[in-house]
Write an enzyme that holds these catalytic residues in place. Structure first.
Site, PDB file in Angstrom:
ATOM      1  N   ILE A  53      -4.896  -1.915   2.811  1.00 32.12           N
ATOM      2  CA  ILE A  53      -5.354  -3.455   2.624  1.00 32.12           C
ATOM      3  C   ILE A  53      -5.478  -3.693   4.357  1.00 32.12           C
ATOM      4  CG2 ILE A  53      -4.195  -5.490   2.499  1.00 32.12           C
ATOM      5  CD1 ILE A  53      -3.473  -3.967  -0.353  1.00 32.12           C
ATOM      6  N   GLY A  72       4.322  -1.939   4.927  1.00 35.38           N
ATOM      7  CA  GLY A  72       5.463  -2.129   3.631  1.00 35.38           C
ATOM      8  C   GLY A  72       4.746  -1.089   3.131  1.00 35.38           C
ATOM      9  N   ILE A  73       6.122  -0.390   2.530  1.00 36.04           N
ATOM     10  CA  ILE A  73       6.454   1.339   2.006  1.00 36.04           C
ATOM     11  C   ILE A  73       6.341   1.079   0.216  1.00 36.04           C
ATOM     12  CG2 ILE A  73       6.735   1.820   4.023  1.00 36.04           C
ATOM     13  CD1 ILE A  73       9.866   2.671   3.465  1.00 36.04           C
ATOM     14  N   THR A  74       6.431   2.566  -0.331  1.00 35.52           N
ATOM     15  CA  THR A  74       7.928   2.239  -1.358  1.00 35.52           C
ATOM     16  C   THR A  74       7.980   3.897  -1.158  1.00 35.52           C
ATOM     17  OG1 THR A  74       5.288   3.962  -1.907  1.00 35.52           O
ATOM     18  CG2 THR A  74       4.907   1.835  -2.966  1.00 35.52           C
ATOM     19  N   ASP A 102       9.504   5.174  -4.378  1.00 36.53           N
ATOM     20  CA  ASP A 102       9.912   5.052  -5.529  1.00 36.53           C
ATOM     21  C   ASP A 102      11.118   5.972  -6.287  1.00 36.53           C
ATOM     22  OD1 ASP A 102       8.144   3.014  -5.330  1.00 36.53           O
ATOM     23  OD2 ASP A 102       6.345   4.325  -6.558  1.00 36.53           O
ATOM     24  N   GLY A 141      11.418   2.631 -11.728  1.00 34.49           N
ATOM     25  CA  GLY A 141      11.299   3.419 -10.942  1.00 34.49           C
ATOM     26  C   GLY A 141      10.461   2.279  -9.155  1.00 34.49           C
ATOM     27  N   TYR A 173      11.257  -1.730  -3.866  1.00 31.83           N
ATOM     28  CA  TYR A 173      10.338  -2.411  -4.068  1.00 31.83           C
ATOM     29  C   TYR A 173       9.891  -3.385  -4.749  1.00 31.83           C
ATOM     30  CZ  TYR A 173       4.765  -2.349  -2.825  1.00 31.83           C
ATOM     31  OH  TYR A 173       3.977  -3.029  -2.835  1.00 31.83           O
ATOM     32  N   GLY A 215      -1.836  -6.626  -7.042  1.00 32.63           N
ATOM     33  CA  GLY A 215      -2.173  -5.932  -8.270  1.00 32.63           C
ATOM     34  C   GLY A 215      -2.410  -4.028  -7.787  1.00 32.63           C
TER      35      GLY A 215
END
Ligand code: CAA
Length: 248
Positions: A15, A91-93, A95, A150, A154, A185
């Site tokens: 992105i 940013g990171i995830t 989960d 999960g 976040y 989204g």
């Protein structure tokens, strides 16, 4: 008019790169932060954009480290000048269901996705106020509005960005500084590619638009909100989610 300087954190991601491209095409000078120049092959990234006519550069910075952000801001000012447009993308995830999540998964997501926005924005907001112009966009997420399996970490960080943004908008409005969120989204990037296939397919089946969005869709929203003419759009959230979640 002098060229406005846009700092995009995490600008080399899926992105982020498209945001750099569209803001650069709108005439902004582009700087991205990167964590590890070699691993991210950042020189190549910058020269690819330059080949497209985008005025792109980079600085090294871990946005979760406040001291590093102070130094990064000094470097940006001395090498490039004052930041007019800031887009917090980094940013990171990590989960995991909360009952399986360890503390490092919680803190790393909060420290990068939420504290990172504070660490970077706080370096540049005083200058924007003094000059009477600023555009801040924080990249949140549909999952900050709805929650997601999960993603307690976040979703908490991304929801936190909305509160941060709305308060900042009120503070900045009298000084010509806007702060807005864009809430993507599910977008075709390496982050969504990492979702287990069956889960991803189930998510896509719920998107009324029938498919995931693209980084271009997000960058278009950011370019709109950071335009010089967008000064009265302040404290807003712009969802870009293919009607996955609709709300006032
Ligand atoms: N919807 C419905 N059910 C779900 C679900 C979902 N989104 N995610 C998980 N579940 C269900 C599973 O089907 C499974 O159900 P059963 O026990 O009946 O089989 C149960 O929850 C446990 O799931 P797992 O077996 O996968 O358990 P796990 O502990 O190995 O992993 C998980 C859990 C980490 C949540 C994993 O399923 C996962 O990674 N899910 C994807 C999470 C997600 O959507 N992340 C978004 C990343 S992209 C992003 O964040 C960008 C953005 O801004 C939108």
């Amino acid at each position: 008019m002098t060229q406005r300087l846009a700092l995009i954190t995490g600008g080399e991601g899926g992105i982020g790169t498209e945001i750099c491209r569209q803001l650069g095409a709108a005439g902004r000078k582009i700087i991205t932060t990167c964590l590890d120049p070699e691993a991210e092959n950042i020189e190549q990234w910058a020269s690819n954009l330059r080949a497209e006519g985008i005025d792109a550069d980079w600085v090294q910075c871990d946005v979760s480290d406040n001291e590093a952000c102070v130094k990064m801001a000094e470097e940006v000012r001395s090498r490039f000048g004052e930041v007019d447009v800031l887009v917090n993308v980094a940013g990171i995830t990590r989960d995991a269901f909360l009952h399986k999540m360890d503390a490092s998964q919680w803190y790393s997501v909060i420290n990068i996705n939420l504290n990172g926005a504070y660490n970077v924005t706080s370096q540049f907001i005083a200058g924007m106020r003094e000059r009477g112009f600023g555009r801040v966009v924080n990249i949140s997420s549909v999952n900050g509005q709805t929650g997601q399996f999960g993603q307690t970490n976040y979703s908490a960080a991304k929801a936190g960005l909305h509160g941060f943004t709305m308060a900042l908008a009120k503070e900045g409005a009298p000084k010509g500084v806007t702060a807005n969120t864009v809430s993507p989204g599910y977008i075709k990037t390496s982050m969504t590619a990492a979702i287990p296939e069956q889960v991803r397919e189930a998510i896509v089946a719920q998107i009324p638009a029938g498919d995931m969005g693209t980084p271009e869709d997000i960058a278009r929203a950011v370019a709109f909100l950071t335009a010089d003419e967008a000064g009265y759009i302040n404290g807003a959230n712009l969802p870009v989610n293919g009607a996955l979640f609709c709300s006032f």
